[in-house]
Design an enzyme around this catalytic site. Structure first.
Site, PDB file in Angstrom:
ATOM      1  N   ASP A  19      -3.101  -8.462  -1.830  1.00  0.00           N
ATOM      2  CA  ASP A  19      -2.539  -9.387  -2.824  1.00  0.00           C
ATOM      3  C   ASP A  19      -1.066  -9.647  -2.547  1.00  0.00           C
ATOM      4  O   ASP A  19      -0.270  -8.721  -2.494  1.00  0.00           O
ATOM      5  CB  ASP A  19      -2.710  -8.813  -4.234  1.00  0.00           C
ATOM      6  CG  ASP A  19      -4.153  -8.406  -4.518  1.00  0.00           C
ATOM      7  OD1 ASP A  19      -5.063  -9.120  -4.081  1.00  0.00           O
ATOM      8  OD2 ASP A  19      -4.352  -7.361  -5.165  1.00  0.00           O
ATOM      9  N   ASP A  30      -1.274  -5.117   3.149  1.00  0.00           N
ATOM     10  CA  ASP A  30      -1.576  -5.298   1.738  1.00  0.00           C
ATOM     11  C   ASP A  30      -2.403  -6.577   1.588  1.00  0.00           C
ATOM     12  O   ASP A  30      -2.283  -7.511   2.387  1.00  0.00           O
ATOM     13  CB  ASP A  30      -0.256  -5.407   0.959  1.00  0.00           C
ATOM     14  CG  ASP A  30      -0.456  -5.615  -0.529  1.00  0.00           C
ATOM     15  OD1 ASP A  30      -1.435  -5.087  -1.096  1.00  0.00           O
ATOM     16  OD2 ASP A  30       0.369  -6.324  -1.133  1.00  0.00           O
ATOM     17  N   ASP A  88       4.273  -6.552  -0.092  1.00  0.00           N
ATOM     18  CA  ASP A  88       5.230  -7.379  -0.833  1.00  0.00           C
ATOM     19  C   ASP A  88       5.913  -6.611  -1.960  1.00  0.00           C
ATOM     20  O   ASP A  88       6.789  -7.153  -2.617  1.00  0.00           O
ATOM     21  CB  ASP A  88       4.548  -8.644  -1.389  1.00  0.00           C
ATOM     22  CG  ASP A  88       3.444  -8.343  -2.375  1.00  0.00           C
ATOM     23  OD1 ASP A  88       2.631  -7.429  -2.120  1.00  0.00           O
ATOM     24  OD2 ASP A  88       3.364  -9.027  -3.410  1.00  0.00           O
TER      25      ASP A  88
END
Length: 176
Positions: A12, A10, A135
């Site tokens: 961000d 990922d 996240d």
């Protein structure tokens, strides 16, 4: 020809440090200092005193282009790139203007990752790699491979997935 395992990373909150950017934008806008420790456990979209601020920043042209790189991410990702097939996967479609910013950011900080290995999508359930490092639990729940939770202020209370605290932990997990 060697068949390498594949990892989806990922952007961000994993490759990039969103929390530091939110705090910097908030200070620029209000003059108020926010201690990172005060954000731990708060939802990402409402972590600042002005709960509309994060959404406003995400819609701001240039926000994604100026994200700080997460500590040690470049070095570890370069090492992973030698041993794994890497893909950067970002659910970018909610903020379509961010596409160019994200692409340019990746080209600057991770130039060794080919454009062929960058996936901008709306739903990460389409991703079929061996591992997903993210996240957000919502992305890990629909992933068929090995889901790994990257530690972030907003997921501090999550216990459902194996957690990798930082990029040093990622290096230990994949490169040891």
């Amino acid at each position: 020809m060697e068949n390498k395992k594949s990892i989806a990373l990922d952007m961000d909150g994993v490759l990039a440090n969103n929390m530091a950017h939110y705090i910097a934008y908030y200070f620029e806008e209000t003059g108020q200092h926010i201690a990172p420790s005060t954000l731990v456990g708060l939802p990402e979209n409402a972590c600042l005193p002005d709960e509309t601020a994060v959404r406003r920043y995400l819609e701001h042209p240039g926000f994604f282009r100026t994200l700080p790189v997460s500590t040690n991410a470049q070095e570890v990702v370069r090492a992973l790139h030698e041993r794994y097939d890497l893909f950067v996967v970002s659910a970018a479609m909610e903020f379509p203007f961010s596409l160019r910013d994200k692409y340019d950011w990746l080209a600057e900080y991770f130039p060794f990752i080919s454009w062929r290995n960058i996936v901008f999508c709306g739903d990460k359930s389409i991703i079929h790699t061996d591992y997903l490092l993210d996240d957000h639990v919502k992305n890990l729940k629909t992933f068929a491979g090995v889901p790994l939770l990257f530690d972030a202020f907003h997921n501090a209370q999550e216990t459902e997935f194996e957690r990798l605290k930082d990029w040093n932990a990622v290096a230990t997990y994949f490169l040891a």
